[in-house]
Write a protein that holds these residues in place. Structure first.
Motif, PDB file in Angstrom:
ATOM      1  N   ARG A   1      89.356 100.750 111.663  1.00 18.58           N
ATOM      2  CA  ARG A   1      90.463  99.923 111.187  1.00 18.58           C
ATOM      3  C   ARG A   1      91.241 100.626 110.073  1.00 18.58           C
ATOM      4  O   ARG A   1      92.462 100.589 110.031  1.00 18.58           O
ATOM      5  CB  ARG A   1      89.948  98.567 110.705  1.00 18.58           C
ATOM      6  CG  ARG A   1      89.507  97.669 111.892  1.00 18.58           C
ATOM      7  CD  ARG A   1      89.414  96.218 111.478  1.00 18.58           C
ATOM      8  NE  ARG A   1      88.294  96.009 110.584  1.00 18.58           N
ATOM      9  CZ  ARG A   1      88.387  95.469 109.377  1.00 18.58           C
ATOM     10  NH1 ARG A   1      89.557  95.087 108.923  1.00 18.58           N
ATOM     11  NH2 ARG A   1      87.319  95.312 108.628  1.00 18.58           N
ATOM     12  N   ILE A   2      90.520 101.299 109.168  1.00 23.23           N
ATOM     13  CA  ILE A   2      91.203 102.020 108.092  1.00 23.23           C
ATOM     14  C   ILE A   2      91.941 103.241 108.650  1.00 23.23           C
ATOM     15  O   ILE A   2      93.017 103.609 108.166  1.00 23.23           O
ATOM     16  CB  ILE A   2      90.194 102.415 106.985  1.00 23.23           C
ATOM     17  CG1 ILE A   2      89.654 101.145 106.300  1.00 23.23           C
ATOM     18  CG2 ILE A   2      90.831 103.354 105.973  1.00 23.23           C
ATOM     19  CD1 ILE A   2      88.548 101.393 105.299  1.00 23.23           C
TER      20      ILE A   2
ATOM     21  N   PRO B   1      89.200 107.874 102.515  1.00 24.05           N
ATOM     22  CA  PRO B   1      88.177 106.889 102.137  1.00 24.05           C
ATOM     23  C   PRO B   1      86.822 107.262 102.706  1.00 24.05           C
ATOM     24  O   PRO B   1      86.735 107.765 103.828  1.00 24.05           O
ATOM     25  CB  PRO B   1      88.687 105.575 102.733  1.00 24.05           C
ATOM     26  CG  PRO B   1      89.746 105.939 103.698  1.00 24.05           C
ATOM     27  CD  PRO B   1      90.243 107.292 103.379  1.00 24.05           C
TER      28      PRO B   1
ATOM     29  N   LEU C   1      84.672  99.534 110.632  1.00 23.65           N
ATOM     30  CA  LEU C   1      85.509  99.503 109.426  1.00 23.65           C
ATOM     31  C   LEU C   1      86.360 100.764 109.332  1.00 23.65           C
ATOM     32  O   LEU C   1      87.564 100.713 109.024  1.00 23.65           O
ATOM     33  CB  LEU C   1      84.594  99.358 108.200  1.00 23.65           C
ATOM     34  CG  LEU C   1      85.224  99.301 106.819  1.00 23.65           C
ATOM     35  CD1 LEU C   1      86.226  98.151 106.715  1.00 23.65           C
ATOM     36  CD2 LEU C   1      84.139  99.134 105.742  1.00 23.65           C
TER      37      LEU C   1
ATOM     38  N   LEU D   1      83.392 102.558  99.889  1.00 23.55           N
ATOM     39  CA  LEU D   1      82.897 101.354 100.539  1.00 23.55           C
ATOM     40  C   LEU D   1      81.474 101.621 101.014  1.00 23.55           C
ATOM     41  O   LEU D   1      81.078 102.782 101.164  1.00 23.55           O
ATOM     42  CB  LEU D   1      83.780 101.009 101.749  1.00 23.55           C
ATOM     43  CG  LEU D   1      85.269 100.773 101.469  1.00 23.55           C
ATOM     44  CD1 LEU D   1      86.058 100.755 102.773  1.00 23.55           C
ATOM     45  CD2 LEU D   1      85.477  99.461 100.714  1.00 23.55           C
TER      46      LEU D   1
ATOM     47  N   LEU E   1      92.049  98.785 100.940  1.00 22.88           N
ATOM     48  CA  LEU E   1      92.036  99.720 102.070  1.00 22.88           C
ATOM     49  C   LEU E   1      92.171  99.016 103.417  1.00 22.88           C
ATOM     50  O   LEU E   1      92.683  99.596 104.375  1.00 22.88           O
ATOM     51  CB  LEU E   1      90.755 100.560 102.061  1.00 22.88           C
ATOM     52  CG  LEU E   1      90.670 101.639 100.971  1.00 22.88           C
ATOM     53  CD1 LEU E   1      89.273 102.245 100.936  1.00 22.88           C
ATOM     54  CD2 LEU E   1      91.724 102.728 101.190  1.00 22.88           C
ATOM     55  N   THR E   2      91.682  97.782 103.514  1.00 19.53           N
ATOM     56  CA  THR E   2      91.791  97.067 104.798  1.00 19.53           C
ATOM     57  C   THR E   2      93.016  96.166 104.849  1.00 19.53           C
ATOM     58  O   THR E   2      93.539  95.900 105.928  1.00 19.53           O
ATOM     59  CB  THR E   2      90.559  96.178 105.056  1.00 19.53           C
ATOM     60  OG1 THR E   2      90.531  95.130 104.093  1.00 19.53           O
ATOM     61  CG2 THR E   2      89.266  96.973 104.997  1.00 19.53           C
ATOM     62  N   GLY E   3      93.447  95.653 103.699  1.00 14.21           N
ATOM     63  CA  GLY E   3      94.514  94.666 103.701  1.00 14.21           C
ATOM     64  C   GLY E   3      94.078  93.318 104.248  1.00 14.21           C
ATOM     65  O   GLY E   3      94.900  92.412 104.409  1.00 14.21           O
ATOM     66  N   ASP E   4      92.781  93.170 104.528  1.00 14.67           N
ATOM     67  CA  ASP E   4      92.266  91.931 105.129  1.00 14.67           C
ATOM     68  C   ASP E   4      92.411  90.735 104.194  1.00 14.67           C
ATOM     69  O   ASP E   4      92.356  90.869 102.970  1.00 14.67           O
ATOM     70  CB  ASP E   4      90.771  92.088 105.456  1.00 14.67           C
ATOM     71  CG  ASP E   4      90.547  92.992 106.658  1.00 14.67           C
ATOM     72  OD1 ASP E   4      91.521  93.322 107.350  1.00 14.67           O
ATOM     73  OD2 ASP E   4      89.376  93.361 106.899  1.00 14.67           O
TER      74      ASP E   4
ATOM     75  N   LYS F   1      95.571 102.898 109.500  1.00 15.15           N
ATOM     76  CA  LYS F   1      96.561 102.762 108.417  1.00 15.15           C
ATOM     77  C   LYS F   1      97.262 104.101 108.221  1.00 15.15           C
ATOM     78  O   LYS F   1      96.723 105.152 108.573  1.00 15.15           O
ATOM     79  CB  LYS F   1      95.878 102.358 107.109  1.00 15.15           C
ATOM     80  CG  LYS F   1      94.789 101.313 107.212  1.00 15.15           C
ATOM     81  CD  LYS F   1      95.315  99.933 107.475  1.00 15.15           C
ATOM     82  CE  LYS F   1      94.168  98.917 107.532  1.00 15.15           C
ATOM     83  NZ  LYS F   1      94.590  97.601 108.016  1.00 15.15           N
TER      84      LYS F   1
ATOM     85  N   VAL G   1      97.072 105.713 102.287  1.00 11.37           N
ATOM     86  CA  VAL G   1      95.672 105.581 101.877  1.00 11.37           C
ATOM     87  C   VAL G   1      95.325 106.626 100.823  1.00 11.37           C
ATOM     88  O   VAL G   1      94.673 106.327  99.814  1.00 11.37           O
ATOM     89  CB  VAL G   1      94.751 105.699 103.113  1.00 11.37           C
ATOM     90  CG1 VAL G   1      93.294 105.868 102.701  1.00 11.37           C
ATOM     91  CG2 VAL G   1      94.919 104.484 104.023  1.00 11.37           C
TER      92      VAL G   1
END
Lengths: 233, 233, 233
Positions: free
Chosen positions: B171-172, B72, B168, B94, C135-138, B175, B180
């Motif tokens: 946090r990604i 990403p 951000l 993003l 991508l975040t699952g938020d 994963k 992803v």
């Protein structure tokens, strides 16, 4: 529709037009088709069908003429825009509304779903918003129309939509007309392509644009910090 | 463009990268192509055409490399993003902006319509919003860019876009990377398909994903209320 | 999924249904697939693959049944809608949320990217918004879901989503059912066409609609300022 098609065809040929505003006199921007005329034509079934086919073919051609017009078209909505009138707004490149403007696709209320208006509407706003307008027929305020992307801006401080559209049109009219024409055509063409094809197409467009006179003049003026002088088109 | 392409190609091969941030030093995120260099190449018509074709082909490849990158990519926009710079933002997965960020596709002002930037822009925002940026060349504030969907968020309380993007990205990065990678690729592929084809394709993707190790580990950890341990990719 | 598919198939045949509300009892609208059941099936690799293929094929069919259902479907979301539960919301024609509703596509957190939910999600909201959820699952609040277009409205003053959806459903139920059916089908078909093809198709649809009984009755009632009497379907 005939009068509007005629003037759009003229504008398409006319090299000196720089921007087009679609506006209305009175409290209605456009309420769509004439239901009384349509009903009168219904009596004879065979003639009725041919009449309706002709009406909607001409309407679809008119809406696509706005998209294909080599000049940008701005809807100036000071009143009610419903059904094919809402389709006109959606078919324009830009739209300015005054706070009193209202928008609806109310055909569902009279048994005639706004199937042709939704072609333009659903290419402007997201699916749930389009579906709500189409299934309820409810009016949308100018503010809500701006929120969902059906219009660009709502005027403030008593400015009419026509005044707002004129201000916007004058600014666009100062841009190089050939550049605007090239860009508008490319916008709608690339929008229907997949990403790779769109880049291949748009790259060809921008190379030709780069080699044309106005880019040479405009970039030269920008670098030289002087006013550019655009060619006519 | 060459340096950015090189690093993206490296990242595409590099298994340990988890997320990518595209940021800039100084007050300009990216102002697009170098107009002085372009003008200098114009003198020789034949060489000029080949040069422009090459420049825009490399630019289109670069933008698509962001889309095809298996990681990403987050744009962190603290300054001005114009023309191909705005295209970079639109091409990232993003985007985070600080309140001082500004966005424009101003090519129309110098006779060179932002035809290639609009490929990315029009796949991010609705038609009337894209058209307004392209036809006026006006700057959009960070807030307006968030409102129309060009960026995800505007930072608050003095946080820079880079700080917001790092938060951000971290946090990604936690994963599972293979998940992803699979998801990002599938996102852009299904976006170009019709609904039935998209479901057929995405169903195949999710079955393979389900059978892979990380889903087994992740679902097991979720059910067992423990921390998952992801494979490298 | 089996129970929902069965009732949707019944509704598709049932002429007297006017609108459908998809709602849930309790604090969860729908949390998607049963991870424990899925994990149990994983032990036997060959059977596992066939089981997963079957599950996701049935899920994709279910979601498309909502789209193809001849009646409008409204999601009433009073609680949590995650993964395939969020996909259900995105697959409905309309969605009402109460302030306590929350939305997420959190598969990435357990190693199973929400690749099938994203087919519906990415056809509702813009790319950057969809990518952020995926991508975040938020979790997204009801307000944010309305802002990005995943739901139409958030209820106020203590109204539940079910109450809000019922009010909306009653208003749509008063519309001519055949007109709603024709319009809904045409909406999703034209959405996948290029502009010229979409106009050609929608023009044929509206001519047939115009010649049908409900349009005659509805337009007659509108002109005569009387209440219309719709046919059954």
């Amino acid at each position: 529709m005939g009068a509007l098609q005629t003037i759009l065809d003229e504008i398409a040929r006319e090299k000196t037009v720089r921007a087009v505003i679609l506006a209305a006199k009175g409290p209605v921007f456009c309420a769509g088709h004439d239901l009384k005329e349509m009903t009168a034509r219904r009596a004879d079934v065979d003639k009725g069908r041919r009449y309706f086919e002709d009406v909607f073919a001409r309407c679809a051609k008119l809406m696509q003429s706005l998209v294909h017009l080599p000049r940008p078209v701005i809807a100036a909505v000071d009143g009610v825009a419903t059904a094919a009138g809402c389709q006109l707004v959606a078919s324009c490149d830009l739209a300015i509304a005054s706070p009193s403007a209202r928008f609806a696709t109310p055909g569902v209320n009279i048994g005639l779903f706004c199937s042709t208006p939704m072609v333009a509407l659903s290419r402007n706003v997201s699916r749930k918003h389009a579906m709500e307008m189409l299934l309820t027929g409810d009016f949308l305020s100018a503010e809500d129309a701006a929120r969902i992307g059906l219009v660009n801006h709502v005027t403030q401080d008593g400015e009419t939509a026509l005044e707002g559209a004129l201000e916007l049109a004058r600014r666009i009219a100062a841009k190089p007309p050939a550049t605007v024409r090239i860009g508008k055509e490319a916008f709608y063409r690339q929008a229907e392509m997949k990403l790779e094809e769109a880049y291949s197409y748009a790259s060809r467009v921008i190379v030709e644009n780069m080699l044309a006179r106005d880019a040479q003049e405009g970039i030269g003026a920008f670098i030289g910090k002087r006013e550019p002088r655009w060619s006519d088109d």
